[in-house]
Design a protein around this motif. Structure first.
Motif, PDB file in Angstrom:
ATOM      1  N   VAL A  29      54.033  59.758  57.959  1.00 21.68           N
ATOM      2  CA  VAL A  29      53.914  59.194  59.121  1.00 21.68           C
ATOM      3  C   VAL A  29      55.185  59.783  60.229  1.00 21.68           C
ATOM      4  N   ILE A  30      56.377  59.661  59.570  1.00 20.97           N
ATOM      5  CA  ILE A  30      57.694  60.202  60.468  1.00 20.97           C
ATOM      6  C   ILE A  30      57.160  61.642  60.561  1.00 20.97           C
ATOM      7  N   ASP A  31      56.474  62.617  59.645  1.00 23.90           N
ATOM      8  CA  ASP A  31      56.301  63.792  60.169  1.00 23.90           C
ATOM      9  C   ASP A  31      55.198  63.930  61.355  1.00 23.90           C
ATOM     10  N   HIS A  32      54.519  62.995  61.350  1.00 26.99           N
ATOM     11  CA  HIS A  32      53.573  63.100  62.137  1.00 26.99           C
ATOM     12  C   HIS A  32      53.963  62.527  63.585  1.00 26.99           C
ATOM     13  N   ILE A  33      54.935  61.501  63.724  1.00 19.95           N
ATOM     14  CA  ILE A  33      55.849  61.299  64.848  1.00 19.95           C
ATOM     15  C   ILE A  33      56.673  62.417  65.403  1.00 19.95           C
ATOM     16  N   ILE A  34      57.141  63.098  64.459  1.00 17.40           N
ATOM     17  CA  ILE A  34      57.933  64.332  64.903  1.00 17.40           C
ATOM     18  C   ILE A  34      57.044  65.432  65.647  1.00 17.40           C
ATOM     19  N   ARG A  35      55.883  65.532  65.117  1.00 20.20           N
ATOM     20  CA  ARG A  35      54.774  66.488  65.704  1.00 20.20           C
ATOM     21  C   ARG A  35      54.765  66.071  67.045  1.00 20.20           C
ATOM     22  N   GLU A  36      54.226  64.872  67.338  1.00 24.43           N
ATOM     23  CA  GLU A  36      53.730  64.213  68.446  1.00 24.43           C
ATOM     24  C   GLU A  36      54.982  64.304  69.696  1.00 24.43           C
ATOM     25  N   SER A  37      56.132  64.078  69.215  1.00 23.25           N
ATOM     26  CA  SER A  37      57.311  64.244  70.139  1.00 23.25           C
ATOM     27  C   SER A  37      57.320  65.954  70.524  1.00 23.25           C
ATOM     28  N   GLU A  38      57.259  66.595  69.509  1.00 20.67           N
ATOM     29  CA  GLU A  38      57.280  67.989  69.587  1.00 20.67           C
ATOM     30  C   GLU A  38      56.446  68.545  70.857  1.00 20.67           C
ATOM     31  N   TYR A  39      54.911  67.866  70.512  1.00 18.91           N
ATOM     32  CA  TYR A  39      53.974  68.237  71.558  1.00 18.91           C
ATOM     33  C   TYR A  39      54.540  68.038  72.880  1.00 18.91           C
ATOM     34  N   PHE A  40      55.163  66.741  73.171  1.00 24.92           N
ATOM     35  CA  PHE A  40      55.568  66.495  74.594  1.00 24.92           C
ATOM     36  C   PHE A  40      56.550  67.492  75.008  1.00 24.92           C
ATOM     37  N   VAL A  41      57.499  67.934  73.798  1.00 28.91           N
ATOM     38  CA  VAL A  41      58.641  68.827  74.339  1.00 28.91           C
ATOM     39  C   VAL A  41      58.109  70.119  74.870  1.00 28.91           C
ATOM     40  N   GLY A  42      57.034  70.796  74.095  1.00 26.37           N
ATOM     41  CA  GLY A  42      56.273  71.939  74.471  1.00 26.37           C
ATOM     42  C   GLY A  42      55.694  71.795  75.782  1.00 26.37           C
ATOM     43  N   ILE A  43      55.086  70.717  76.243  1.00 30.73           N
ATOM     44  CA  ILE A  43      54.507  70.583  77.669  1.00 30.73           C
ATOM     45  C   ILE A  43      55.580  70.735  78.601  1.00 30.73           C
ATOM     46  N   ALA A  44      56.572  69.614  78.260  1.00 36.52           N
ATOM     47  CA  ALA A  44      57.911  69.670  79.400  1.00 36.52           C
ATOM     48  C   ALA A  44      58.514  70.946  79.582  1.00 36.52           C
ATOM     49  N   GLN A  45      58.938  71.775  78.243  1.00 39.34           N
ATOM     50  CA  GLN A  45      59.138  73.112  78.398  1.00 39.34           C
ATOM     51  C   GLN A  45      58.499  73.906  79.193  1.00 39.34           C
ATOM     52  N   ALA A  46      57.397  74.011  78.842  1.00 39.17           N
ATOM     53  CA  ALA A  46      56.072  75.042  79.787  1.00 39.17           C
ATOM     54  C   ALA A  46      56.339  74.666  81.209  1.00 39.17           C
ATOM     55  N   LEU A  47      56.487  73.390  81.672  1.00 44.48           N
ATOM     56  CA  LEU A  47      56.461  73.155  83.045  1.00 44.48           C
ATOM     57  C   LEU A  47      57.884  73.468  83.673  1.00 44.48           C
TER      58      LEU A  47
ATOM     59  N   ILE B 135      66.290  60.353  59.215  1.00 44.60           N
ATOM     60  CA  ILE B 135      65.789  59.265  58.796  1.00 44.60           C
ATOM     61  C   ILE B 135      64.950  59.782  57.562  1.00 44.60           C
ATOM     62  N   LYS B 136      64.014  60.579  57.809  1.00 43.69           N
ATOM     63  CA  LYS B 136      63.513  61.318  56.951  1.00 43.69           C
ATOM     64  C   LYS B 136      64.060  62.042  55.754  1.00 43.69           C
ATOM     65  N   THR B 137      65.148  62.701  56.087  1.00 40.32           N
ATOM     66  CA  THR B 137      65.956  63.381  54.911  1.00 40.32           C
ATOM     67  C   THR B 137      66.773  62.689  54.393  1.00 40.32           C
ATOM     68  N   GLU B 138      67.564  61.575  54.818  1.00 37.38           N
ATOM     69  CA  GLU B 138      68.613  61.034  54.297  1.00 37.38           C
ATOM     70  C   GLU B 138      68.418  59.464  54.008  1.00 37.38           C
ATOM     71  N   SER B 139      67.428  58.826  54.103  1.00 34.20           N
ATOM     72  CA  SER B 139      67.367  57.573  54.162  1.00 34.20           C
ATOM     73  C   SER B 139      66.482  57.374  52.740  1.00 34.20           C
ATOM     74  N   LYS B 140      67.282  56.663  52.050  1.00 33.99           N
ATOM     75  CA  LYS B 140      66.778  56.540  50.330  1.00 33.99           C
ATOM     76  C   LYS B 140      65.443  55.536  50.487  1.00 33.99           C
ATOM     77  N   ALA B 141      65.216  54.790  51.447  1.00 30.81           N
ATOM     78  CA  ALA B 141      64.223  53.764  51.531  1.00 30.81           C
ATOM     79  C   ALA B 141      62.865  55.145  51.778  1.00 30.81           C
ATOM     80  N   VAL B 142      63.089  55.671  52.818  1.00 28.58           N
ATOM     81  CA  VAL B 142      61.781  56.741  53.100  1.00 28.58           C
ATOM     82  C   VAL B 142      61.758  57.608  52.124  1.00 28.58           C
ATOM     83  N   SER B 143      62.887  58.072  51.341  1.00 25.66           N
ATOM     84  CA  SER B 143      62.551  58.906  50.467  1.00 25.66           C
ATOM     85  C   SER B 143      61.561  58.375  49.174  1.00 25.66           C
ATOM     86  N   ALA B 144      61.831  57.035  48.886  1.00 24.41           N
ATOM     87  CA  ALA B 144      60.624  56.305  48.176  1.00 24.41           C
ATOM     88  C   ALA B 144      59.525  55.954  48.749  1.00 24.41           C
TER      89      ALA B 144
END
Length: 141
Positions: free
Chosen positions: A119-137, A103-112
């Protein structure tokens, strides 16, 4: 997340999964609200993800109830089911991250919309945080 929770570890990771699945579910709404002119294909994808993440959230809640009611005397079978659920949650988050990146890279609406990108970068970082926790476990097991 710390690994010194011992016997409470399954409950601890389920708490994390419950929190992050709910967050991701809400993030689908945030993106749609922040970008009112978002392309229909992404709106539909986010609506589908909202439902899927909501279902996963409910499933995690059911597991929390099961673990809690077990008095933390967790059978090997239940432990294995929890790990399978965590693995599923991990894979789901990775796919959600891919959608957000698309969405961040392909959406014209987001690019504008510079705010939407942040916000999308922040959302991605938050999901990556959970990925890290789950992988560690999962890798610790």
């Amino acid at each position: 997340m710390r690994f010194y929770y011992g016997q409470q570890m399954p409950l601890r990771i389920l708490d994390e999964a419950e929190f992050w699945k709910h967050q991701e579910e809400e993030h689908t709404v945030v993106i749609r609200a922040l970008v009112p002119n978002l392309e229909e294909e992404y709106v539909e994808a986010l609506e589908e993800w909202e439902k899927a993440l909501g279902e996963t959230h409910k499933k995690v809640l059911r597991f929390i109830e099961t673990v809690t009611r077990s008095g933390l005397q967790i059978s090997q079978a239940l432990q294995q089911q929890v790990m399978q659920l965590v693995s599923f949650c991990l894979q789901q988050s990775l796919q959600f991250i891919k959608l957000c990146q698309q969405i961040k890279t392909e959406s014209k609406a987001v690019s504008a919309n510079p705010t939407a990108k942040v916000v999308i970068d922040h959302i991605i970082r938050e999901s990556e945080y959970f990925v890290g926790i789950a992988q560690a476990l999962l890798y610790h097991q």
